[in-house]
Design an enzyme around this catalytic site. Sequence first.
Site, PDB file in Angstrom:
ATOM      1  N   CYS A   4       7.073  -4.305 -18.137  1.00  0.00           N
ATOM      2  CA  CYS A   4       6.479  -5.278 -17.210  1.00  0.00           C
ATOM      3  C   CYS A   4       7.616  -6.100 -16.616  1.00  0.00           C
ATOM      4  O   CYS A   4       8.347  -6.780 -17.341  1.00  0.00           O
ATOM      5  CB  CYS A   4       5.473  -6.183 -17.925  1.00  0.00           C
ATOM      6  SG  CYS A   4       4.916  -7.543 -16.872  1.00  0.00           S
ATOM      7  N   ASP A  30      10.448 -15.562  -4.879  1.00  0.00           N
ATOM      8  CA  ASP A  30      10.112 -14.147  -4.696  1.00  0.00           C
ATOM      9  C   ASP A  30      11.299 -13.406  -4.078  1.00  0.00           C
ATOM     10  O   ASP A  30      11.975 -13.908  -3.178  1.00  0.00           O
ATOM     11  CB  ASP A  30       8.876 -14.013  -3.798  1.00  0.00           C
ATOM     12  CG  ASP A  30       8.232 -12.645  -3.917  1.00  0.00           C
ATOM     13  OD1 ASP A  30       7.152 -12.557  -4.536  1.00  0.00           O
ATOM     14  OD2 ASP A  30       8.814 -11.658  -3.407  1.00  0.00           O
ATOM     15  N   HIS A  46       2.750 -12.337 -21.583  1.00  0.00           N
ATOM     16  CA  HIS A  46       1.915 -11.378 -20.853  1.00  0.00           C
ATOM     17  C   HIS A  46       0.487 -11.466 -21.394  1.00  0.00           C
ATOM     18  O   HIS A  46       0.102 -10.736 -22.296  1.00  0.00           O
ATOM     19  CB  HIS A  46       2.462  -9.965 -21.030  1.00  0.00           C
ATOM     20  CG  HIS A  46       1.777  -8.973 -20.138  1.00  0.00           C
ATOM     21  ND1 HIS A  46       2.348  -8.526 -18.976  1.00  0.00           N
ATOM     22  CD2 HIS A  46       0.576  -8.387 -20.220  1.00  0.00           C
ATOM     23  CE1 HIS A  46       1.519  -7.679 -18.387  1.00  0.00           C
ATOM     24  NE2 HIS A  46       0.433  -7.581 -19.134  1.00  0.00           N
ATOM     25  N   GLY A  93      -3.403  -5.708  -2.520  1.00  0.00           N
ATOM     26  CA  GLY A  93      -1.993  -5.326  -2.591  1.00  0.00           C
ATOM     27  C   GLY A  93      -1.279  -5.786  -3.844  1.00  0.00           C
ATOM     28  O   GLY A  93      -0.058  -5.939  -3.840  1.00  0.00           O
ATOM     29  N   THR A  95       0.775  -5.669  -6.978  1.00  0.00           N
ATOM     30  CA  THR A  95       1.757  -4.670  -7.432  1.00  0.00           C
ATOM     31  C   THR A  95       2.245  -4.928  -8.844  1.00  0.00           C
ATOM     32  O   THR A  95       2.755  -4.019  -9.493  1.00  0.00           O
ATOM     33  CB  THR A  95       2.983  -4.628  -6.492  1.00  0.00           C
ATOM     34  OG1 THR A  95       3.574  -5.928  -6.451  1.00  0.00           O
ATOM     35  CG2 THR A  95       2.595  -4.183  -5.093  1.00  0.00           C
ATOM     36  N   HIS A 100      -0.138 -13.795 -11.898  1.00  0.00           N
ATOM     37  CA  HIS A 100       0.801 -14.665 -11.184  1.00  0.00           C
ATOM     38  C   HIS A 100       0.129 -15.240  -9.945  1.00  0.00           C
ATOM     39  O   HIS A 100      -0.805 -14.651  -9.396  1.00  0.00           O
ATOM     40  CB  HIS A 100       2.064 -13.893 -10.798  1.00  0.00           C
ATOM     41  CG  HIS A 100       1.814 -12.673  -9.977  1.00  0.00           C
ATOM     42  ND1 HIS A 100       1.418 -11.482 -10.532  1.00  0.00           N
ATOM     43  CD2 HIS A 100       1.886 -12.460  -8.638  1.00  0.00           C
ATOM     44  CE1 HIS A 100       1.269 -10.574  -9.578  1.00  0.00           C
ATOM     45  NE2 HIS A 100       1.536 -11.140  -8.412  1.00  0.00           N
TER      46      HIS A 100
HETATM   47  P1  5GP Z   1       1.787  -9.039  -6.062  1.00  0.00           P
HETATM   48  O1  5GP Z   1       1.924  -8.123  -4.887  1.00  0.00           O
HETATM   49  O2  5GP Z   1       1.569  -8.291  -7.349  1.00  0.00           O
HETATM   50  O3  5GP Z   1       0.813 -10.149  -5.863  1.00  0.00           O
HETATM   51  O4  5GP Z   1       3.175  -9.814  -6.153  1.00  0.00           O
HETATM   52  C1  5GP Z   1       4.287  -9.356  -6.816  1.00  0.00           C
HETATM   53  C2  5GP Z   1       5.455 -10.081  -6.206  1.00  0.00           C
HETATM   54  O5  5GP Z   1       6.561  -9.957  -7.061  1.00  0.00           O
HETATM   55  C3  5GP Z   1       5.879  -9.515  -4.845  1.00  0.00           C
HETATM   56  O6  5GP Z   1       5.789 -10.551  -3.871  1.00  0.00           O
HETATM   57  C4  5GP Z   1       7.315  -9.058  -5.082  1.00  0.00           C
HETATM   58  O7  5GP Z   1       8.156  -9.297  -3.972  1.00  0.00           O
HETATM   59  C5  5GP Z   1       7.736  -9.868  -6.293  1.00  0.00           C
HETATM   60  N1  5GP Z   1       8.729  -9.214  -7.109  1.00  0.00           N
HETATM   61  C6  5GP Z   1       8.687  -7.951  -7.588  1.00  0.00           C
HETATM   62  N2  5GP Z   1       9.777  -7.687  -8.323  1.00  0.00           N
HETATM   63  C7  5GP Z   1      10.524  -8.829  -8.314  1.00  0.00           C
HETATM   64  C8  5GP Z   1      11.782  -9.174  -8.921  1.00  0.00           C
HETATM   65  O8  5GP Z   1      12.435  -8.402  -9.610  1.00  0.00           O
HETATM   66  N3  5GP Z   1      12.222 -10.441  -8.707  1.00  0.00           N
HETATM   67  C9  5GP Z   1      11.536 -11.340  -7.947  1.00  0.00           C
HETATM   68  N4  5GP Z   1      12.087 -12.537  -7.796  1.00  0.00           N
HETATM   69  N5  5GP Z   1      10.352 -11.049  -7.381  1.00  0.00           N
HETATM   70  C10 5GP Z   1       9.852  -9.802  -7.552  1.00  0.00           C
HETATM   71 ZN    ZN Z   2       4.230  -9.030 -18.382  1.00  0.00          ZN
END
Ligand code: 5GP
Ligand code: ZN
Length: 114
Positions: A4, A30, A46, A93, A95, A100
């Site tokens: 994760c 982000d 988690h 979306g 990911t 969060h």
């Molecule tokens: P989701 O799309 O799940 O709501 O948001 C996940 C967010 O995590 C995305 O905006 C993505 O840019 C951010 N993200 C993914 N991997 C990383 C990382 O390694 N570092 C940082 N700072 N943000 C991340």
């Molecule tokens: Zn986690």
Amino acid sequence: MENCIFCKIAAGEIPSNKAYEDDKILAFHDINPQAPVHIVVIPKAHMAAGMNDINAGNADMIAHIFQCIPRIAAEAKLENGYRVVCNCGADAGQTVFHIHFHILGGKKLDEAMA
Ligand code: 5GP
Ligand code: ZN
């Protein structure tokens, strides 16, 4: 949780640009910002994959996150306002499946939310 990405960020295994931290939660900028200020707020543990996994057992943590968000936004100088987003599932979306909340601001955001 293994593999994760947000657990790894919380553990410091993946570096992040921190905006706020206490014993329970972490807020970091982000990596792919969608606004001039884009901060992600996570519980360090988690405890839930997403919005659909919030329950009586973890609601205190969610409440703590929401109590901290105004302070995090103030420290990021979002005095003109900000938006809080939680993507839930494929259509939104999502990911990363470690719950969060996104804080978006630093400009006049699009009035259309979707
Ligand atoms: P989701 O799309 O799940 O709501 O948001 C996940 C967010 O995590 C995305 O905006 C993505 O840019 C951010 N993200 C993914 N991997 C990383 C990382 O390694 N570092 C940082 N700072 N943000 C991340
Ligand atoms: Zn986690």
